[in-house]
Design an enzyme around this catalytic site. Structure first.
Site, short mmCIF file in Angstrom:
data_model
loop_
_atom_site.label_atom_id
_atom_site.label_comp_id
_atom_site.label_asym_id
_atom_site.label_seq_id
_atom_site.Cartn_x
_atom_site.Cartn_y
_atom_site.Cartn_z
N TYR A 51 17.45 -8.48 -14.56
CA TYR A 51 17.60 -7.49 -15.64
C TYR A 51 16.29 -7.37 -16.36
CZ TYR A 51 21.72 -4.84 -16.62
OH TYR A 51 22.65 -3.85 -16.60
N GLU A 53 15.41 -4.64 -19.03
CA GLU A 53 15.36 -3.51 -19.97
C GLU A 53 14.04 -3.49 -20.71
OE1 GLU A 53 18.83 -4.01 -22.38
OE2 GLU A 53 20.10 -2.93 -20.97
N ASP A 197 10.06 20.34 -11.11
CA ASP A 197 10.91 19.38 -10.40
C ASP A 197 10.54 19.48 -8.93
OD1 ASP A 197 12.86 17.98 -9.13
OD2 ASP A 197 14.55 18.90 -10.21
N THR A 223 12.47 13.13 -7.15
CA THR A 223 13.17 12.04 -6.51
C THR A 223 12.15 11.31 -5.64
OG1 THR A 223 13.77 13.49 -4.67
CG2 THR A 223 15.42 13.20 -6.39
N LYS A 226 13.39 11.87 -0.83
CA LYS A 226 13.46 13.04 0.06
C LYS A 226 12.20 13.05 0.93
CE LYS A 226 16.66 15.23 -3.11
NZ LYS A 226 16.94 16.33 -4.06
N ARG A 232 16.21 5.51 -2.76
CA ARG A 232 16.85 6.45 -3.70
C ARG A 232 16.42 6.10 -5.11
NH1 ARG A 232 20.50 9.01 -0.42
NH2 ARG A 232 20.83 10.58 -2.02
C1 LIG Z 1 17.82 16.36 -5.07
C2 LIG Z 1 17.36 17.04 -6.31
C3 LIG Z 1 17.59 16.50 -7.58
C4 LIG Z 1 18.55 15.39 -7.86
O1 LIG Z 1 18.42 14.25 -7.25
P1 LIG Z 1 19.61 13.16 -7.18
O2 LIG Z 1 18.84 11.97 -6.82
O3 LIG Z 1 20.55 13.65 -6.14
O4 LIG Z 1 20.23 13.08 -8.53
C5 LIG Z 1 17.01 17.12 -8.66
N1 LIG Z 1 16.27 18.22 -8.52
C6 LIG Z 1 16.06 18.79 -7.32
C7 LIG Z 1 15.23 20.01 -7.24
C8 LIG Z 1 16.61 18.23 -6.18
O5 LIG Z 1 16.43 18.83 -5.00
#
Ligand SMILES: *Cc1c(COP(=O)(O)O)cnc(C)c1O
Length: 416
Positions: A51, A53, A197, A223, A226, A232
């Site tokens: 932990y 925080e 994003d 993220t 991807k 993750r």
């Molecule tokens: C996949 C995605 C997210 C969210 O990701 P999670 O890990 O599934 O919460 C946010 N923004 C965009 C543009 C995404 O493609």
């Protein structure tokens, strides 16, 4: 996994089955990938027991001698790789990362402007079913109906009329490169913050195959799992002047203790993403997508925007006499895994839309190049051209297994 087998045979068997599925199918879901064995090992390490925080040097619990070093390395690598002034590597995933940005800069009811979900935006960019659409005044911009492209003049117009506090650029299903400089101009004109994003294309940015939003945006979220090919998780990159607001918004604003095993795995993925091999990987993702897009168009498929410049494409299957959901379902049966997707101005319902979305990040990781992408186009077309024939689907599934067996996926080399 001997211990897993001893303790829980049921879950053990399911993990083994998933290994076989990931090995023997062509995975075209644009948000998915195969992480390296090194990333898997860090994710599965005892760092999950800690932990912590707070942030390095300012923790609420003791025993942070090691964790502080891990997180410091991850932050430094993120800043170097993306040229960012500040990085927060603690968000549990992309959605909480975006929520933290909103918490840092907005009050309830404030206006945000993002890409509409049916046009390729993400749920967290202001969809009415998401907290981003329920707690804020979410306005959206759409694609040009004629071209399927972003219409920057229309976005500027919308921004002038709704005066958002934050403009969100970024998508989950837009096959083109974004003009970050133009988004910056629009944000400046209306006095908004620019949030990009880059969840989907962060790996392309890291590998130099897509322009970076970092020089233009006030805040960049992504993220890590991807195209970036990490565990993750998520990261927020921002200018130094927003560092404190962002850090406070992540913890204690939205989250409790960070997932230190994930932080370690993010650090590993960032190290991998800094290599020459990863630059080649990112370039190959784009080349593979272009090859598949060309092949599908030559077979009479209608691609939104007539092609792709990144890792993904959106295909309207209406002229093939099939719906997106049906296409995705029979393709899955034939070993080609992707998702149905709304196309811009779709007249069908979101659960059974007109399109399918394909991405090349995962197959490129396992070594597919242009010749294999042409094979993928052929296999996909055979299935969609014979939608009711289960024998065809089974035959294609066998061809898919053969093709895949020549390209062992990272972390799955032991699966036969
Ligand atoms: C996949 C995605 C997210 C969210 O990701 P999670 O890990 O599934 O919460 C946010 N923004 C965009 C543009 C995404 O493609």
């Amino acid at each position: 996994m001997e211990d897993l087998l001893k303790v829980d045979e049921e879950i053990y068997a399911l993990v083994r089955q998933e290994e076989i599925r990931q090995t023997s199918k062509i995975r075209l879901i644009a948000s998915e990938n195969y992480v390296s064995t090194a990333v898997l090992e860090a994710t599965g390490s005892v760092l999950t027991n800690k932990y912590s925080e707070g942030y390095p040097g300012k923790r609420y619990y003791e025993g942070q001698q090691i964790i502080d070093q891990v997180e410091t390395i991850a932050i430094a690598r993120a800043k170097t790789l993306f040229g960012a002034e500040h990085a927060n590597v603690q968000p549990y995933s992309g959605s909480p990362a975006n929520l933290a940005v909103y918490l840092a800069f907005l009050n309830c009811g404030d206006t945000i402007l993002g890409m509409a979900l049916p046009h390729g935006g993400h749920l967290t960019h202001g969809s009415p079913v998401s907290i981003s659409g329920r707690y804020f005044n979410a306005q959206s911009y759409q694609l040009d109906p004629a071209t399927g492209l972003l219409d920057y003049e229309a976005i500027a117009e919308k921004a002038r009329s709704c005066r958002p506090k934050i403009i969100i650029a970024g998508h989950s299903a837009y096959p083109r490169i974004l003009d970050f400089a133009r988004f910056r101009e629009i944000a400046d004109e209306v006095g908004a913050l620019l949030m990009v994003d880059m969840a989907h294309f962060a790996g392309l940015v890291a590998g130099g195959a897509h322009p970076s939003p970092v020089p233009y945006a006030d805040v960049v979220t992504t993220t890590t799992h991807k195209s970036l090919r990490g565990p993750r998780g998520a990261m927020i990159l921002c200018r130094e002047k927003y560092a404190q607001a962002i850090d406070k918004a992540v913890f204690p604003g939205v989250q409790g203790g960070p997932h230190d095993n994930t932080t370690a795995a993010i650090a590993v993925a960032l190290k991998e993403a800094s290599t020459q091999e990863f630059r080649q990987y990112a370039r190959q993702i784009v080349n593979n997508a272009a090859a598949l897009a060309e092949n599908l168009m030559a077979r009479g498929y209608r691609l939104i925007t007539n092609g792709t410049e990144n890792h993904l494409m959106l295909v309207d299957v209406t002229n093939k006499g099939i719906s997106g959901k049906k296409a995705a379902r029979i393709l899955d049966a034939a070993g080609i895994v992707l998702n149905c997707n709304a196309i811009p101005f779709d007249t069908r319902k979101p659960y059974d839309p007109s399109g399918i979305r394909l991405g090349t990040a995962a197959v490129t990781t396992r070594g597919f190049k242009e010749p294999e992408m042409l094979e993928v186009g052929r296999l996909l077309d055979e299935v969609i051209s014979d939608p009711e024939n289960e024998a065809t689907h089974a035959r294609i599934a066998a061809e898919v297994r053969d093709l895949c067996s020549a390209f062992p996926a990272p972390g799955l080399e032991h699966v036969v």
